[in-house]
Design an enzyme around this catalytic site. Structure first.
Site, short mmCIF file in Angstrom:
data_model
loop_
_atom_site.label_atom_id
_atom_site.label_comp_id
_atom_site.label_asym_id
_atom_site.label_seq_id
_atom_site.Cartn_x
_atom_site.Cartn_y
_atom_site.Cartn_z
N ARG A 3 3.00 -3.19 -6.96
CA ARG A 3 4.44 -3.40 -7.20
C ARG A 3 4.94 -2.34 -8.17
O ARG A 3 5.17 -2.61 -9.34
CB ARG A 3 4.66 -4.78 -7.79
CG ARG A 3 4.68 -5.83 -6.74
CD ARG A 3 4.82 -7.16 -7.39
NE ARG A 3 4.88 -8.20 -6.40
CZ ARG A 3 4.68 -9.46 -6.67
NH1 ARG A 3 4.40 -9.85 -7.89
NH2 ARG A 3 4.75 -10.36 -5.73
N GLN A 24 8.50 0.38 -3.52
CA GLN A 24 9.45 -0.69 -3.19
C GLN A 24 9.94 -0.64 -1.74
O GLN A 24 10.00 -1.67 -1.07
CB GLN A 24 10.65 -0.62 -4.14
CG GLN A 24 10.63 -1.75 -5.13
CD GLN A 24 11.65 -1.59 -6.24
OE1 GLN A 24 12.31 -0.56 -6.35
NE2 GLN A 24 11.78 -2.61 -7.04
N ASP A 63 7.48 -2.07 0.89
CA ASP A 63 6.87 -3.36 0.57
C ASP A 63 7.15 -4.43 1.64
O ASP A 63 8.22 -5.03 1.67
CB ASP A 63 7.40 -3.80 -0.80
CG ASP A 63 6.65 -4.99 -1.34
OD1 ASP A 63 5.95 -5.66 -0.55
OD2 ASP A 63 6.78 -5.26 -2.53
P1 NAD Z 1 5.13 -14.14 -5.67
O1 NAD Z 1 5.25 -14.30 -4.20
O2 NAD Z 1 3.87 -13.58 -6.24
O3 NAD Z 1 5.37 -15.57 -6.36
C1 NAD Z 1 6.55 -16.30 -6.15
C2 NAD Z 1 7.09 -16.85 -7.46
O4 NAD Z 1 6.32 -17.99 -7.86
C3 NAD Z 1 7.02 -15.86 -8.63
O5 NAD Z 1 8.31 -15.70 -9.19
C4 NAD Z 1 6.07 -16.54 -9.61
O6 NAD Z 1 6.38 -16.26 -10.97
C5 NAD Z 1 6.27 -18.01 -9.27
N1 NAD Z 1 5.23 -18.92 -9.74
C6 NAD Z 1 3.89 -18.75 -9.73
N2 NAD Z 1 3.25 -19.82 -10.25
C7 NAD Z 1 4.22 -20.71 -10.58
C8 NAD Z 1 4.21 -22.01 -11.16
N3 NAD Z 1 3.06 -22.60 -11.53
N4 NAD Z 1 5.39 -22.64 -11.36
C9 NAD Z 1 6.56 -22.05 -11.02
N5 NAD Z 1 6.63 -20.82 -10.47
C10 NAD Z 1 5.49 -20.15 -10.26
O7 NAD Z 1 6.35 -13.28 -6.23
P2 NAD Z 1 7.24 -12.18 -5.49
O8 NAD Z 1 8.30 -12.84 -4.73
O9 NAD Z 1 6.37 -11.27 -4.72
O10 NAD Z 1 7.91 -11.38 -6.70
C11 NAD Z 1 7.74 -11.61 -8.06
C12 NAD Z 1 8.42 -10.47 -8.85
O11 NAD Z 1 7.90 -9.18 -8.52
C13 NAD Z 1 9.90 -10.40 -8.65
O12 NAD Z 1 10.51 -10.22 -9.91
C14 NAD Z 1 10.11 -9.19 -7.80
O13 NAD Z 1 11.35 -8.56 -8.01
C15 NAD Z 1 8.97 -8.30 -8.25
N6 NAD Z 1 8.58 -7.37 -7.17
C16 NAD Z 1 8.57 -6.02 -7.44
C17 NAD Z 1 8.21 -5.13 -6.43
C18 NAD Z 1 8.18 -3.64 -6.69
O14 NAD Z 1 8.60 -3.21 -7.75
N7 NAD Z 1 7.68 -2.83 -5.74
C19 NAD Z 1 7.84 -5.61 -5.16
C20 NAD Z 1 7.83 -7.00 -4.95
C21 NAD Z 1 8.20 -7.86 -5.96
#
Ligand code: NAD
Length: 382
Positions: free
Chosen positions: A121, A126, A129
């Site tokens: 990430r 991005q 992804d």
């Molecule tokens: P993910 O699929 O890994 O997880 C989904 C969400 O579940 C996350 O927000 C996580 O904090 C939450 N979670 C985990 N355990 C939990 C619990 N016990 N209780 C409540 N919530 C819980 O996450 P995602 O959708 O892939 O993305 C997370 C972050 O990463 C976002 O801020 C996103 O913007 C960022 N991201 C950045 C890039 C990049 O820069 N290339 C790419 C993808 C995502």
């Protein structure tokens, strides 16, 4: 440079790894593209659409012959790749942890398998992804599926016959899917609340017009490392369970998306908590394939407990195949074009590159991914 695009073999897969748009872009880079007959059918793309973009269309054997790059959505059965060139790149969502035997077979066949879901990430990655592009659509579809199973309306309606109250939607896990679920539920007129373990999401929830419901003590500061959550301490889990218990009984719809990379999904709603919800409530568990956030959830099925429907979501992005394929195809193009070397007329994937290192599973007949084969420990000196 010849690029092959496969027709997906999995029963629940309707997406395709290229579209006429991405074919044209690859052709613009000097590549030729061969698409397997019927590959785009599930995504409303005909063979003629691909031919119109100057791709050739043919059988699996024809498209694989001399292909340097093979594009897929899910990892194909290795037996279906016989005839593929040594060292050809196989690029898609290869699910390496669950499909370890396939990865070994790709290595044995001399393919260079690249698992796009393992992208780091980082800003540079991005636009490539696939997890983000597909999760965004899944978050949207989760809310629509919930609405379809809910025997009431989402928005408040004031009619001559009386007022219908707005549905109450609670989103647990505010990553890419959760944010889109909040936005979609708000657009449908629901009253939305949401929670996460990463404190940075609080502001994001508010900015979408929803109410953050948080356990602050012991939560992960800011975004968390790389945006990822970790397994939480036991006292945090106990406080979070209390919060869920007090909040959930007043909710009509719950969308859960909580994931921890490399671990089973955290269990966040117990059967006892479910029993406090009003009959007719609906839960969509987007973490179902990783074990589920909800007790009793079954991936790919809708079950009913205590009058509450629990939808074990599976591959929701595939139910929006035209859009999810378009985004997936762009992700693959963005990846390959970022590494395209004009002189070589193809991608140059240097072993030491951060992205390449993270996603490369096999090379030279071996499984090379450190995630699958841990790096050897330094030899002990006497
Ligand atoms: P993910 O699929 O890994 O997880 C989904 C969400 O579940 C996350 O927000 C996580 O904090 C939450 N979670 C985990 N355990 C939990 C619990 N016990 N209780 C409540 N919530 C819980 O996450 P995602 O959708 O892939 O993305 C997370 C972050 O990463 C976002 O801020 C996103 O913007 C960022 N991201 C950045 C890039 C990049 O820069 N290339 C790419 C993808 C995502």
């Amino acid at each position: 440079m010849k690029i092959a695009v496969l027709k997906e073999g999995a029963a629940d897969e309707s997406r395709v790894a290229a579209t006429p748009e991405s074919v044209k872009k690859f052709t613009g880079l000097g590549a030729t593209v061969a698409v397997e007959t019927g590959a785009g059918e599930g995504a409303s793309l005909s063979d003629a659409d691909f031919e119109g973009a100057e791709a050739s269309v043919g059988s699996r054997a024809e498209v694989l012959k001399d292909a340097d790059i093979i594009l897929c959505v899910q990892g194909p059965d290795p037996a279906s790749l016989s005839g593929a060139k040594q060292d050809a790149l196989l690029i898609g969502a290869l699910n390496p942890y669950a499909e370890r035997a396939r990865v070994e077979a790709y290595a044995a066949a001399g393919l260079q398998a690249m698992a796009m879901e393992l992208l780091p990430r980082i800003t540079r990655a991005q636009s490539m992804d696939i997890l983000s592009s597909q999760s965004n659509l899944a978050g949207y579809k989760a809310v629509l599926d919930a609405a379809a199973h809910y025997g009431r309306a989402f928005p408040m309606m004031m009619t001559a016959a009386g007022t219908i109250p707005a549905a109450r939607v609670f989103v647990i896990g505010v990553g890419v899917a959760g944010l889109q679920a909040i936005a979609t539920a708000r657009r449908l007129g629901a009253v939305v609340s949401a929670t996460d373990v990463r404190l940075a999401t609080k502001e994001q929830i508010e900015s979408l017009g929803a109410k953050p419901v948080f356990v602050e003590e012991g939560a992960i500061q800011g975004e968390g490392t790389g945006g990822y959550a970790t397994e939480m301490a036991d006292d945090y889990k106990a406080r979070q369970a209390e919060l869920v218990s007090s909040h959930i009984a007043k909710q009509d719809i719950v969308i859960t998306t909580a994931l921890i990379p490399g671990r089973p999904a955290p269990r966040l709603i117990s059967d006892a908590q479910l029993a406090t919800m009003r009959a007719g409530s609906v839960i969509v568990d987007l973490a179902a394939e990783a074990g589920g956030n909800v007790e009793g959830c079954v991936a790919g099925e809708t079950v009913e407990r205590h009058g509450v429907r629990i939808i074990g979501a599976r591959n929701l992005a595939a139910s929006l195949a035209a859009d999810s394929s378009a985004l997936f195809a762009r992700n693959l193009f963005n990846f390959l074009s970022a590494f395209w070397d004009k002189e070589a007329g193809g991608p140059k994937l240097a072993d030491e590159d951060e992205i390449v290192k993270a996603i490369r599973l096999t090379k030279g007949g071996q499984v090379v991914s450190e995630r699958l084969v841990p790096a050897k420990a330094e030899p002990q000196t006497a």
